[in-house]
Design an enzyme around this catalytic site. Sequence first.
Site, PDB file in Angstrom:
ATOM      1  CB  ALA A  68      -0.909   0.011   1.228  1.00 41.31           C
ATOM      2  N   GLY A  89       0.196   1.363  -3.343  1.00 39.49           N
ATOM      3  CA  GLY A  89       0.087   0.672  -4.626  1.00 39.49           C
ATOM      4  C   GLY A  89       0.961   1.191  -5.744  1.00 39.49           C
ATOM      5  CD  GLU A 138      -0.060  -2.188   3.842  1.00 40.25           C
ATOM      6  OE1 GLU A 138       0.892  -2.047   3.052  1.00 40.25           O
ATOM      7  OE2 GLU A 138       0.036  -1.975   5.068  1.00 40.25           O
ATOM      8  CB  CYS A 162      11.750   6.605   0.700  1.00 38.55           C
ATOM      9  SG  CYS A 162      10.515   6.377   1.958  1.00 38.55           S
TER      10      CYS A 162
HETATM   11  N1  SAM Z   1       5.144  -0.154  -1.859  1.00 36.13           N
HETATM   12  C1  SAM Z   1       4.249   0.926  -1.517  1.00 36.13           C
HETATM   13  C2  SAM Z   1       4.064   1.806  -2.720  1.00 36.13           C
HETATM   14  O1  SAM Z   1       4.927   1.838  -3.603  1.00 36.13           O
HETATM   15  O2  SAM Z   1       3.026   2.468  -2.810  1.00 36.13           O
HETATM   16  C3  SAM Z   1       4.737   1.693  -0.306  1.00 36.13           C
HETATM   17  C4  SAM Z   1       5.011   0.800   0.876  1.00 36.13           C
HETATM   18  S1  SAM Z   1       5.385   1.647   2.356  1.00 36.13           S
HETATM   19  C5  SAM Z   1       6.969   2.204   2.067  1.00 36.13           C
HETATM   20  C6  SAM Z   1       5.598   0.334   3.460  1.00 36.13           C
HETATM   21  C7  SAM Z   1       4.354  -0.456   3.797  1.00 36.13           C
HETATM   22  O3  SAM Z   1       4.718  -1.490   4.720  1.00 36.13           O
HETATM   23  C8  SAM Z   1       3.254   0.341   4.473  1.00 36.13           C
HETATM   24  O4  SAM Z   1       2.069   0.239   3.732  1.00 36.13           O
HETATM   25  C9  SAM Z   1       3.089  -0.308   5.840  1.00 36.13           C
HETATM   26  O5  SAM Z   1       1.746  -0.389   6.271  1.00 36.13           O
HETATM   27  C10 SAM Z   1       3.665  -1.690   5.629  1.00 36.13           C
HETATM   28  N2  SAM Z   1       4.188  -2.276   6.880  1.00 36.13           N
HETATM   29  C11 SAM Z   1       4.396  -1.674   8.062  1.00 36.13           C
HETATM   30  N3  SAM Z   1       4.867  -2.565   8.970  1.00 36.13           N
HETATM   31  C12 SAM Z   1       4.950  -3.740   8.338  1.00 36.13           C
HETATM   32  C13 SAM Z   1       5.353  -5.041   8.744  1.00 36.13           C
HETATM   33  N4  SAM Z   1       5.781  -5.284   9.970  1.00 36.13           N
HETATM   34  N5  SAM Z   1       5.291  -6.015   7.821  1.00 36.13           N
HETATM   35  C14 SAM Z   1       4.864  -5.782   6.569  1.00 36.13           C
HETATM   36  N6  SAM Z   1       4.477  -4.567   6.141  1.00 36.13           N
HETATM   37  C15 SAM Z   1       4.516  -3.561   7.000  1.00 36.13           C
END
Ligand code: SAM
Length: 467
Positions: free
Chosen positions: A123, A125, A145, A242
């Site tokens: 998320a 996306g 997600e 990032c």
């Molecule tokens: N890939 C997405 C995009 O390009 O739009 C952005 C992803 S964001 C950097 C990281 C995601 O990892 C968040 O949506 C968050 O909710 C999720 N996240 C947080 N803790 C997590 C965990 N322990 N395991 C897996 N996912 C996790």
Amino acid sequence: MGRPAQERARHPADPERSIAALVSRLRKDLSTEVDGLDAALRSDPPVSIRINPRKWRYGPLADPVPWCENGRYLAQRPAFTFDPLLHAGAYYVQEAASMLVEQAVRASGLIGERIIALDLCAAPGGKSTHLRDLLHPDALLVCNEVNGERRSVLKENLWKWGAANVMITGTAPERFGRLTDLFDLVMVDAPCSGEGMVRKDPHALQQWSPSLVEQCATVQRDVLKHAWNCLRPGGFLIYSTCTWELGENEARLRELVDEGGIVIPIPAGGAHGALATDHLGINALRCYPHRLRGEGFVLALVRKAGTREAVNGQPVATPRDLVTELGWLRATRNWMAIQQGDELYAIDGSWARTVDALQRSITVVSPGIPLAERKAGNWRPHAALALAQDLDMERQPTVDLDLDRAIELLRGQSIGAKDASGIALATYRGIPLSWLQGAGTRWNNRWPSHWRIRSARPSAPPVSWST
Ligand code: SAM
């Protein structure tokens, strides 16, 4: 009078959460970058989008993002919310450096293959929609997600993008870790301390602290361990964050190398400002806003040792499947319908066994293209079917809306008409948006209420695409 909100956010009161504190921390490991970085973090970020080539064939005549075929820079940030093409999934607003994922997928050599791929932290996306466009149309992409609220946004964005062979799931990485050796490609766009986003998102600076960096490193270690387990021998893991912290990037990747992972250098593909670096013996691409037109981003590609075997999808016999009978989708593949609660989905029959196996072991939110939803005991076309790339437009009467009517629709209002009857497809500039239900002097609106525009028209310039 106090400083404006944005100004305050860029220079918050807490000295630990300031650009100066961030830059001084980075000076230890990245001394050659910090002076340029300090100035760049105080300037305005560029605006960029990625076009959905299966919906908007040519897109705007804007400045291309050199490392991403469908990426475009815009001269200024328009009021995206009031552009029906955004709601139709014709493009995605995405930060340009993160579009470098395209080069990692190319370097894996998997683009032309019928593979199973997983986007583990998906998320909202951005990477999922990008991966879906890059991979072979017959490849299956599982977009996961864990966070429920963020998963709703992921679902909305993926349904609007409208591609086939996309599953949406909501499962902790640990459960994926138990699906040993399943995926040919796993994308881990990890939750991180967000240093690279402080210019674009003032909230990122407010949240940042040295202890957040430590916490994120712990989560990343755990997520990567499970991601690695579900990767097949010979498969590829793309890791990105990032943030510039070595502890959230190279140090975590080092652990995969210790498990036998092989780091594959990623060619920058025209991203002349992206630095091919080697910290802790790990080759990565590092992006800094003073070197490349985008935000902070770090990207690496790791291969699991071993030989990858081709995925065998056995088509399931579907002599007269419901999808064919309903006639809503073009006969682009061997569709098969599966029911989940009060929703019916269309999936590619050759993935039926895989989808079935995944439904038994993880939480599947959307197994394929939403086809129909049951209301008061009757099946009717699903709101998201209107946005599917495989929708057979020849079989639907269409009503092309002008900008004002399209905004009315997106606000949930009915559209004035003469003799409106049956179901029709509302389009904007020829791109499908929503179902309409005829009611004589008006078209009733089938745009989902939770997707409605609720804000007042802003003062930002309207979107004006010259295509
Ligand atoms: N890939 C997405 C995009 O390009 O739009 C952005 C992803 S964001 C950097 C990281 C995601 O990892 C968040 O949506 C968050 O909710 C999720 N996240 C947080 N803790 C997590 C965990 N322990 N395991 C897996 N996912 C996790």
